[in-house]
Design a protein around this motif. Structure first.
Motif, short mmCIF file in Angstrom:
data_model
loop_
_atom_site.label_atom_id
_atom_site.label_comp_id
_atom_site.label_asym_id
_atom_site.label_seq_id
_atom_site.Cartn_x
_atom_site.Cartn_y
_atom_site.Cartn_z
N VAL A 178 -15.13 -8.83 -6.89
CA VAL A 178 -14.95 -7.72 -7.82
C VAL A 178 -13.47 -7.56 -8.14
CG1 VAL A 178 -16.99 -6.49 -6.94
CG2 VAL A 178 -14.73 -5.96 -5.99
N ILE A 179 -13.18 -6.90 -9.25
CA ILE A 179 -11.79 -6.59 -9.58
C ILE A 179 -11.27 -5.53 -8.61
CG2 ILE A 179 -10.26 -5.58 -11.32
CD1 ILE A 179 -11.09 -8.37 -11.98
N PRO A 180 -10.17 -5.79 -7.90
CA PRO A 180 -9.63 -4.79 -6.97
C PRO A 180 -8.90 -3.67 -7.71
CG PRO A 180 -8.20 -6.69 -7.01
CD PRO A 180 -9.38 -7.03 -7.89
N GLN A 181 -8.66 -2.59 -7.00
CA GLN A 181 -8.03 -1.42 -7.60
C GLN A 181 -6.53 -1.60 -7.71
OE1 GLN A 181 -9.53 1.51 -8.73
NE2 GLN A 181 -7.50 2.00 -9.53
N GLY A 182 -6.01 -1.57 -8.94
CA GLY A 182 -4.58 -1.46 -9.18
C GLY A 182 -4.25 -0.01 -9.50
N TYR A 183 -3.06 0.24 -10.03
CA TYR A 183 -2.70 1.58 -10.52
C TYR A 183 -2.81 2.65 -9.42
CZ TYR A 183 -3.84 -0.93 -14.86
OH TYR A 183 -3.93 -1.87 -15.87
N ILE A 184 -2.50 2.29 -8.18
CA ILE A 184 -2.67 3.24 -7.08
C ILE A 184 -1.39 3.29 -6.25
CG2 ILE A 184 -3.67 1.54 -5.48
CD1 ILE A 184 -5.58 3.86 -4.58
N SER A 185 -1.01 4.49 -5.82
CA SER A 185 0.20 4.67 -5.02
C SER A 185 -0.12 4.46 -3.54
CB SER A 185 0.77 6.07 -5.23
OG SER A 185 -0.05 7.05 -4.59
N GLY A 186 0.93 4.31 -2.74
CA GLY A 186 0.73 4.19 -1.31
C GLY A 186 0.10 5.44 -0.72
N ARG A 187 0.53 6.60 -1.21
CA ARG A 187 -0.05 7.85 -0.71
C ARG A 187 -1.53 7.94 -1.05
NH1 ARG A 187 3.32 10.96 -3.17
NH2 ARG A 187 4.87 10.81 -1.52
N GLN A 188 -1.89 7.57 -2.27
CA GLN A 188 -3.29 7.61 -2.67
C GLN A 188 -4.11 6.58 -1.90
OE1 GLN A 188 -2.51 6.89 -6.80
NE2 GLN A 188 -2.64 9.06 -7.37
N LYS B 77 -3.52 5.50 1.11
CA LYS B 77 -3.68 6.00 2.47
C LYS B 77 -4.83 7.01 2.54
CE LYS B 77 -0.95 7.82 6.32
NZ LYS B 77 0.43 8.13 6.80
N THR B 78 -4.92 7.88 1.55
CA THR B 78 -6.00 8.86 1.50
C THR B 78 -7.35 8.17 1.33
OG1 THR B 78 -4.54 10.55 0.59
CG2 THR B 78 -6.90 10.85 0.23
N ALA B 79 -7.40 7.15 0.48
CA ALA B 79 -8.66 6.43 0.24
C ALA B 79 -9.13 5.68 1.48
CB ALA B 79 -8.48 5.46 -0.93
N GLU C 156 0.29 -5.13 -2.16
CA GLU C 156 -0.50 -4.33 -1.24
C GLU C 156 0.38 -3.37 -0.45
OE1 GLU C 156 -3.25 -6.63 1.09
OE2 GLU C 156 -3.69 -7.99 -0.58
N TRP C 157 0.07 -2.09 -0.58
CA TRP C 157 0.80 -1.07 0.15
C TRP C 157 0.57 -1.19 1.65
CZ3 TRP C 157 4.43 1.82 -2.03
CH2 TRP C 157 4.36 2.11 -3.39
N VAL C 158 1.62 -0.93 2.44
CA VAL C 158 1.49 -0.78 3.88
C VAL C 158 1.94 0.62 4.25
CG1 VAL C 158 1.71 -3.23 4.41
CG2 VAL C 158 3.78 -1.81 4.27
N ASP C 159 1.71 1.00 5.49
CA ASP C 159 1.94 2.38 5.93
C ASP C 159 3.42 2.61 6.21
OD1 ASP C 159 1.53 4.97 6.63
OD2 ASP C 159 0.53 4.55 8.53
N ASP C 160 4.15 2.87 5.17
CA ASP C 160 5.58 3.18 5.25
C ASP C 160 5.84 4.37 4.34
OD1 ASP C 160 8.32 3.36 5.16
OD2 ASP C 160 8.62 1.48 4.09
#
Length: 276
Positions: A108-118, A120-122, A224-228
């Motif tokens: 599937v197409i992965p989710q772009g357009y997303i912040s690290g904070r968002q 983390k919540t997801a 890919e965001w990491v927890d920073d």
């Protein structure tokens, strides 16, 4: 009336066979068709965790016997009163952060357009978390501890790092007559960018872009965001896997944790079940 260049763009979007990406592209505003396009491939839930049996959920791999890591870049599902439905991977979640959760599906197409904070919540909404930088790098390098998921040296085309001849933001800006001062600001979140040909690919489509852990697309496709909390994303994306490091060393630290654009995605981690 549709601009002539927009007509050409529409033709580009349908010129190839309608696989998972193309269905989602054509149906981004069509909920029923999008749900079909975003559904996981048959048997996806039967994947066993690497060397870990049931210590990790089926969609995750056990890395270094210490952390479960999503095998595929994350997608989102929307939580509705009647159940869950796929969230368009081309739409930001601004203002809807509490209505979505992260899933990891192949094809599937992965989710772009997303912040690290968002992101983390997801992840938290699915009982997971963002990976630490160390966890992410360990998963990327694989059990053989190589510079790229597939080996010690870069191999062109193994991962989605081909770099289109025309930058996708510039192409969309030209098609839509976007002002030059908006090119690298608001235009960066235009939903059409990740719908262009030869750009973002479905998860796992580059089947060799993996390692012994069975994680895919950790180099290329999406950042890919990491927890920073200061903001770090890793791995590069389809237009750049070299400017901020090679292979699994790639890391961008120039943006805040609340930043997002077409290139930013994520995957989740969690602690494995303990062995008695």
């Amino acid at each position: 009336m549709m601009h002539a260049s927009l007509e050409a763009s529409a033709a580009v979007l349908v010129e190839r066979p309608m696989k998972a990406k193309e269905i989602a592209t054509a149906a981004v505003k069509d909920g029923a068709a999008l749900e079909s396009a975003m559904a996981p491939e048959s048997g996806a839930g039967q994947v066993l965790s690497s060397a870990g049996g049931a210590r990790c959920p089926a969609e995750m791999a056990l890395v270094e016997d210490r952390v479960c890591v999503d095998r595929w870049e994350s997608s989102l599902v929307e939580l509705t009163p009647s159940g869950e439905r796929p969230w368009s991977p081309f739409d930001p979640v601004d203002g809807n952060e509490r209505r979505v959760r992260a899933v990891s599906w192949p094809g599937v197409i992965p989710q772009g357009y997303i912040s690290g904070r968002q992101a983390k919540t997801a992840c938290a909404a699915s009982g997971k978390r963002l990976c630490t930088s160390d966890e992410w790098v360990s998963a990327c390098r694989g059990p053989e501890d190589t510079a790229f998921p597939y080996g010690a040296q870069r191999q062109q085309g193994v991962c989605n790092d081909d770099e289109r001849p025309v930058h996708p933001v510039a192409e969309i800006a030209s098609l839509l007559d976007i002002k030059s001062e908006e090119l690298w600001t608001t235009a960066m979140n235009n939903p059409l960018i990740n719908q262009l040909s030869n750009a973002l690919l479905p998860t796992g489509e580059r089947a060799a872009c993996t390692n012994g852990y069975g994680v895919y697309d950790m180099v290329g496709n999406l950042h890919e965001w990491v927890d920073d909390p200061n903001g770090t994303f890793r791995g590069g994306y389809f237009m750049d896997t070299t400017r901020n490091g090679e292979g699994c060393k790639y890391a961008t630290t120039a943006h805040s944790f609340g930043y997002h654009d077409y290139s930013t995605g994520f995957r989740c981690c969690m602690d494995p079940e303990q062995v008695d």
